[in-house]
Design a protein around this motif. Structure first.
Motif, short mmCIF file in Angstrom:
data_model
loop_
_atom_site.label_atom_id
_atom_site.label_comp_id
_atom_site.label_asym_id
_atom_site.label_seq_id
_atom_site.Cartn_x
_atom_site.Cartn_y
_atom_site.Cartn_z
N LEU A 87 -33.47 61.65 5.61
CA LEU A 87 -34.79 62.12 4.85
C LEU A 87 -34.85 63.51 5.37
O LEU A 87 -34.91 64.80 5.16
N LEU A 88 -35.64 63.29 6.82
CA LEU A 88 -35.63 64.57 7.34
C LEU A 88 -33.92 65.26 7.50
O LEU A 88 -34.55 66.32 8.02
N GLN A 89 -32.90 64.50 8.16
CA GLN A 89 -32.06 65.53 7.90
C GLN A 89 -31.81 66.46 6.78
O GLN A 89 -31.13 67.99 6.85
N LEU A 90 -32.00 65.86 5.73
CA LEU A 90 -32.03 67.14 4.34
C LEU A 90 -32.80 67.81 4.21
O LEU A 90 -32.69 69.15 3.38
N ASN A 91 -34.24 67.37 4.56
CA ASN A 91 -35.03 68.21 4.53
C ASN A 91 -35.09 69.94 5.69
O ASN A 91 -35.56 70.85 4.90
#
Length: 155
Positions: A87-91
């Protein structure tokens, strides 16, 4: 009302679309994290939602000051992953897109001599850069921790 370059209005609409996309993404991901039992991360993502909503509101206010009706053209689909790390990578990708768009908008405004809108975009650029740095730090801390911290319930 002042005359505003159509491209500046385009930047306002595009950034509003991305900010609202970020609101939708963080809100969805907060709910997903809550379902996984990660209340702390869910709360942090809810705070991210609020921050992005505040940016969207500032964009709406700027559009109204310039005498145009706010219009977000299209929201990006929400991106989800199997764990907090993903999720952090996508954000970070979404934040990088916002950072680049704000920088581009500010540069264009300077080029055409629109210092007021350049400053407006520059302020949002600075805030998004800070936000991006915080997400990158969170990801680095998570990445440095035990592998079990990177693994979460899957959907």
């Amino acid at each position: 009302m002042e005359t505003v370059h159509p491209r500046v209005l385009g930047y306002l609409g595009r950034t509003l679309s991305l900010e609202l996309s970020a609101v939708q993404q963080y809100m969805t991901q907060a709910s997903l994290l809550a379902l996984w039992g990660d209340g702390g991360s869910a709360d942090r993502f809810r705070q991210e939602t609020v921050e992005e909503m505040q940016h969207a509101e500032r964009l709406v206010q700027q559009m109204l000051r310039l005498g145009v009706a706010p219009a977000a053209s299209q929201l990006k689909p929400v991106s989800i992953a199997r764990d907090l790390f993903g999720l952090l990578q996508l954000n970070i990708v979404l934040e990088d897109e916002l950072i680049e768009l704000y920088a581009e908008a500010s540069r264009f405004c300077l080029l055409i001599g629109d210092e007021a809108n350049s400053t407006f975009f520059q302020d949002l650029w600075s805030e998004e850069r800070q936000h991006g740095e915080e997400l990158n730090h969170w990801l680095a801390v998570l990445n440095a921790g035990p592998a079990r911290l990177r693994e979460r319930a899957t959907f």
